[in-house]
Design a protein around this motif. Structure first.
Motif, PDB file in Angstrom:
ATOM      1  N   VAL A 138       0.838  -1.194   0.000  1.00 45.84           N
ATOM      2  CA  VAL A 138       0.000   0.000   0.000  1.00 45.84           C
ATOM      3  C   VAL A 138       0.878   1.250   0.000  1.00 45.84           C
ATOM      4  CG1 VAL A 138      -0.256   0.074   2.528  1.00 45.84           C
ATOM      5  CG2 VAL A 138      -2.042   1.063   1.073  1.00 45.84           C
ATOM      6  N   GLN A 139       0.461   2.234  -0.793  1.00 47.06           N
ATOM      7  CA  GLN A 139       1.228   3.472  -0.899  1.00 47.06           C
ATOM      8  C   GLN A 139       0.541   4.604  -0.138  1.00 47.06           C
ATOM      9  OE1 GLN A 139       2.127   4.822  -4.893  1.00 47.06           O
ATOM     10  NE2 GLN A 139       2.967   6.766  -4.176  1.00 47.06           N
ATOM     11  N   ARG A 161      -4.838   4.681   7.872  1.00 45.15           N
ATOM     12  CA  ARG A 161      -5.746   4.222   6.824  1.00 45.15           C
ATOM     13  C   ARG A 161      -5.070   3.174   5.930  1.00 45.15           C
ATOM     14  NH1 ARG A 161      -7.454   8.776   2.686  1.00 45.15           N
ATOM     15  NH2 ARG A 161      -5.303   8.432   2.101  1.00 45.15           N
ATOM     16  N   ALA A 162      -3.788   3.431   5.610  1.00 50.23           N
ATOM     17  CA  ALA A 162      -3.051   2.464   4.782  1.00 50.23           C
ATOM     18  C   ALA A 162      -2.908   1.129   5.521  1.00 50.23           C
ATOM     19  CB  ALA A 162      -1.679   3.022   4.419  1.00 50.23           C
ATOM     20  N   ALA A 222      -9.937  -0.024   4.471  1.00 46.27           N
ATOM     21  CA  ALA A 222     -10.094  -1.477   4.615  1.00 46.27           C
ATOM     22  C   ALA A 222     -10.880  -2.072   3.459  1.00 46.27           C
ATOM     23  CB  ALA A 222     -10.797  -1.790   5.937  1.00 46.27           C
TER      24      ALA A 222
END
Ligand SMILES: Nc1ncnc2c1ncn2[C@@H]1O[C@H](COP(=O)(O)OP(=O)(O)O)[C@@H](O)[C@H]1O
Ligand SMILES: [Mg+2]
Lengths: 264, 298
Positions: A85-86, A153-154, A107
């Protein structure tokens, strides 16, 4: 292990931005990618996350692999499903959504509601201030809170690898220290693999295990963070000045190749 | 005025609210697409018209109302998906004018094709609710209108819940907020574009069936699309709540104008009153009552 093998990236079919970049991010380690503005750091991250496609960029040579599986032809959502994930530079929250909705959106690739709930609670434990702000609109948080939110969040996608793009930019030193502390803890406790892009070499090398320096779309220097910290070129370059007080780059230094050999 | 007629006003307001609920539902289709995909859909009225034609066609072939409504919904979902794929997807990144022109063209094509397929005659959709006016205290209303209002309320509630509370709704709003960031979070943005068009198809189908049952079905139904603009400008182009509140206000304004001004000036104010409201809103609050303002930070 995340590996880039000699990749070339072209935008709009003609603009060559990465000219044969190879790097690896070892599992459970923090690897930092340093370099000045415009060097190609963000492009490197987008080549990994598949986000280049949306910007008319393309990996024209080489490959990107996670544990031996090729990623460079995948759509961004497929890359996230595979555990990478970025986190963009500039604290890109979903600014009209609440803090908690941001986490729920993070998610998206997961389906077990219980796990998502648990993930949200874990994020709140990591960043307690987010719990206090859970119903606030993300666009109105402070810069530090937004940076915590985008990292939290990532993490909601339960990644193996997180790509962090200049997380320290524009934040107060105390906040940066807190965020970098969390990153280090995630690496130690959850064996998270981190690829950390920074312009602030001193900060990044302080928590990284290994580092690369990028210039003009090429890797010009690499080594263990410890060695890079001692490297006089790095000191000089990131202070922005040499002895005579002018800006310089590795390309201008005669002894850069020697250094590079010595380091690798 | 000496004796203000509260009863008369009340009747106008009730009628306005009922029509306004329909406007809200139809505007919701517009807002869904605008919010999720940044497309201003000038064919929203034609969607409603096409849905009404499908339902009237199926009912005209002797099938019952519920089957007709269901076929209309399925047909409109298919149309939404299809248009997104064939017309709009290739236009991604081509700029707003290209997209606007495409939807205007689409509107004309849909109007023409509807007449080609279904003919120019006005058809009827009959809701299974009888035609004995229902007495609501001071006002009594046709049952089709009341049923339309109830259906609108149900669907507005369901869609609002979906958008504001469900995970898919959150993802859709995330896409609306930033497509790039949504992609980075593993959201398949293309799929959400298609979903937005399909949902707009559902809303249009409900609107078409109800509106068609009240007015009769011919290509004049597409004119309801003209009401969408004052509604969404008032409420905010990208706000679900805005579509609902805007729809109610425009419905009421229109009916009050019809009741109080039309008799004085000889008619016509009903049609431009909503646009007058729209112009005023544009001048004092261009993003609408609930539209998102760009969040400015220091
Ligand atoms: N979408 C794009 N199209 C064309 N050129 C781009 C695009 N994105 C970045 N570039 C160019 O690629 C080079 C590297 O940019 P970037 O990867 O953002 O560098 P960094 O993150 O190291 O500052 C810059 O010269 C920039 O102008
Ligand atoms: Mg960058």
């Amino acid at each position: 292990m995340l590996a880039l093998n000699n990749i070339e990236v072209v935008y709009d079919g003609v603009i060559l931005v990465l000219r044969g970049v190879s790097l690896t991010a070892e599992e459970g380690r923090i690897t930092t990618l340093l370099g000045a503005n415009g060097a190609g750091k963000t492009t490197t991250l987008k080549a990994i996350s598949g986000l280049l496609h949306a910007e008319r960029g393309e990996v024209t040579k080489g490959s990107v692999e996670l544990d031996g599986v090729r990623l460079d032809r995948l759509q961004p959502h497929e890359v996230v499903k595979r555990g990478i994930v970025q986190v963009f530079e500039g604290r890109r929250t979903f600014e009209n959504l609440t803090v908690e909705e941001n986490l729920v959106a993070g998610a998206h690739t997961r389906h077990d509601l219980g796990e998502i709930r648990a993930g949200i609670e874990r994020t709140y434990a990591t960043f307690p201030v987010l719990k206090e702000r859970r119903q606030h609109i993300a666009g109105y948080l402070s810069g530090g809170e937004q940076q915590m939110l985008v990292i939290g969040r990532a993490l909601m996608s339960n990644p193996k690898v997180i790509l962090l793009d200049e997380p320290s930019l524009g934040l107060a030193p105390m906040i940066v220290e807190e965020i970098f502390g969390v990153v280090r803890r995630l690496k130690e406790e959850q064996k998270l693999t981190v690829l950390l892009v920074e312009q602030n070499a001193a900060l990044a090398l302080a928590i990284a295990d290994h580092g690369y320096v990028m210039e003009n779309g090429r890797i010009v220097l690499e080594g263990p963070a410890e060695a890079l910290r001692q490297n006089s070129d790095i000191k000089e370059f990131y202070l922005g000045l040499n002895e005579s007080g002018t800006r310089k780059s590795y390309r201008d230094t005669k002894h850069y190749r020697r250094r590079k050999r010595w380091l690798s | 005025m000496g004796g203000f007629d509260w009863g008369f006003t009340f009747v106008l307001v009730v009628n306005g609210v009922m029509v306004g609920l329909m406007y809200a539902l139809i505007a919701l289709g517009f807002v869904l697409i605008c919010k999720a995909t940044d497309v201003i859909n000038f064919a929203q009225g034609e969607f409603v018209m096409f849905a009404a034609f499908i339902a009237a066609g199926v009912a005209g072939a002797g099938l019952n109302f519920w089957v007709a409504a269901l076929v209309s919904i399925i047909g409109m979902v298919a149309l939404g998906f299809g248009l997104e794929r064939v017309v709009l997807r290739p236009l991604i990144g081509r700029g707003i004018i290209a997209v606007v022109m495409a939807t205007i063209g689409l509107a004309a094509v849909l109007r023409g094709v509807a007449v080609l397929i279904f003919g120019p005659d006005t058809r009827a959709i009959t809701m299974p609710v009888g035609d004995m006016p229902i007495n609501l205290g001071i006002v009594s209303v046709p049952p089709a209108q009341l049923a339309g209002a109830v259906v609108s309320i149900i669907f507005l509630a369901v869609f609002s819940w979906f958008f504001l509370k469900s995970r898919v709704g959150v993802a859709m709003r995330a896409v609306a907020d930033s497509q790039q960031v949504a992609m980075a979070m593993g959201i398949n943005v293309r799929r959400y574009f298609a979903l937005a068009w399909a949902m707009a198809g559902v809303v249009s189908a409900i609107g078409g069936v109800v509106w068609g049952a009240m007015l009769g079905v011919d290509n004049q139904i597409a004119l309801v699309g003209l009401k969408v603009f004052p509604v969404v400008i008032l409420g905010g182009l990208d706000s679900i709540v805005g579509a609902i509140v805007g729809g109610l206000i425009i419905g009421v304004v229109e009916n009050l104008a019809a009741g109080y001004f039309d008799p004085v000036v000889g008619g016509g104010t009903k049609d431009f009153a909503p646009y007058l409201v729209m112009l005023i809103v544009l001048m004092i609050r261009p993003e609408g009552m609930f539209g998102r303002r760009r969040i400015e930070r220091v």
